[in-house]
Scaffold this active site. Sequence first.
Site, PDB file in Angstrom:
ATOM      1  N   LEU A   1       0.874  -1.172   0.000  1.00 20.68           N
ATOM      2  CA  LEU A   1       0.000   0.000   0.000  1.00 20.68           C
ATOM      3  C   LEU A   1       0.908   1.219   0.000  1.00 20.68           C
ATOM      4  O   LEU A   1       1.966   1.212   0.632  1.00 20.68           O
ATOM      5  CB  LEU A   1      -0.905   0.028   1.244  1.00 20.68           C
ATOM      6  CG  LEU A   1      -1.956  -1.065   1.386  1.00 20.68           C
ATOM      7  CD1 LEU A   1      -2.682  -0.908   2.719  1.00 20.68           C
ATOM      8  CD2 LEU A   1      -2.958  -1.027   0.237  1.00 20.68           C
ATOM      9  N   ASP A   2       0.494   2.265  -0.701  1.00 23.72           N
ATOM     10  CA  ASP A   2       1.278   3.495  -0.702  1.00 23.72           C
ATOM     11  C   ASP A   2       1.381   4.048   0.723  1.00 23.72           C
ATOM     12  O   ASP A   2       0.536   3.765   1.580  1.00 23.72           O
ATOM     13  CB  ASP A   2       0.627   4.551  -1.599  1.00 23.72           C
ATOM     14  CG  ASP A   2       0.642   4.151  -3.064  1.00 23.72           C
ATOM     15  OD1 ASP A   2       1.498   3.324  -3.447  1.00 23.72           O
ATOM     16  OD2 ASP A   2      -0.205   4.662  -3.828  1.00 23.72           O
ATOM     17  N   LYS A   3       2.383   4.868   0.955  1.00 22.46           N
ATOM     18  CA  LYS A   3       2.619   5.439   2.274  1.00 22.46           C
ATOM     19  C   LYS A   3       1.357   6.051   2.880  1.00 22.46           C
ATOM     20  O   LYS A   3       1.033   5.806   4.048  1.00 22.46           O
ATOM     21  CB  LYS A   3       3.716   6.501   2.182  1.00 22.46           C
ATOM     22  CG  LYS A   3       3.964   7.262   3.478  1.00 22.46           C
ATOM     23  CD  LYS A   3       4.991   8.369   3.300  1.00 22.46           C
ATOM     24  CE  LYS A   3       5.153   9.178   4.565  1.00 22.46           C
ATOM     25  NZ  LYS A   3       6.131  10.286   4.402  1.00 22.46           N
TER      26      LYS A   3
END
Length: 303
Positions: free
Chosen positions: A131-133
């Site tokens: 998952l993106d930051k």
Amino acid sequence: MTVEGFDGRLDRYLSEVLSKTRSFVQKIIEEGNVWVNQTQVLKPAYKVRSGDIIRIVIPEPKQLSLVAQDIDIEVVYEDEHLAVINKPRGMVVHPGAGNFENTLVNALLHKFSGKLSSINGVIRPGIVHRLDKDTSGLLIVAKTDEAHIKLSEALKSHQIKRIYYAICEGVLKEDSGVVDAPIGRHPVNRLKMAVIPNGKQAVTYFEVLERYDKYTFVKLRLKTGRTHQIRVHMSYIGYPLLGDSTYGRSKNEFGIQGQVLHAGEIKFVHPITSDVLHFSTELPEYFLEILNILRSRNSKYHV
């Protein structure tokens, strides 16, 4: 080993007989660790046939040099094979250049005493998907190599169902729809992804949950899992995610930095027990606060 009953790519053959991922095998080949009929082979696509003799040297796994950190993370589910984590917004999943601390991997190494799969190497132990930051929500972590391989195969064949929730800028007209547009590296800015003709297939389904004056609350389902897929696709159709300065506006009225996106549900078949697992999590507080503001402006918001 002697090839029996197989004609095709070297990496595919070794992946099957060694029960390793294709990417792992390709790396072994490209690093010069495989010989076919006493000739070193460096190309994963090399064709092997029945009767060929293969010699392979699998390097000793590197010892993890990452620091295990006592960082509080929410474990939604755990058994001896895998775990499901509710990743907080703002946390990077795995270490990268110049960033080897305070990531989810650092927290996992401490939480599970280093008992994570080694398939993705030293930097990404246990990480099946990312998952993106600034995307919060549910993430599967593999504890064993066997579980990791099977989960990766399920992900590749679209057998893991993932549901996301987001707030988009603009008011979507359609109640539901699908974005089917190939994604690849941006031709100019290599740090970004983009819809490009020769990109990899990417499919995102969306459903409108609530409409406001300038925004839309949406539910999204991924068929594929390309880098930044939801962010790229929603921007592509003209409704970038609120807070996403990379693919949308540089500023927003809420002062949010980073996309308002939450991985709220995940459903998959357990790679070892074959049980069907289904997990969901509540929207994070910051997300609910924005929704409440939008709802207060629209006493009769459209559903």
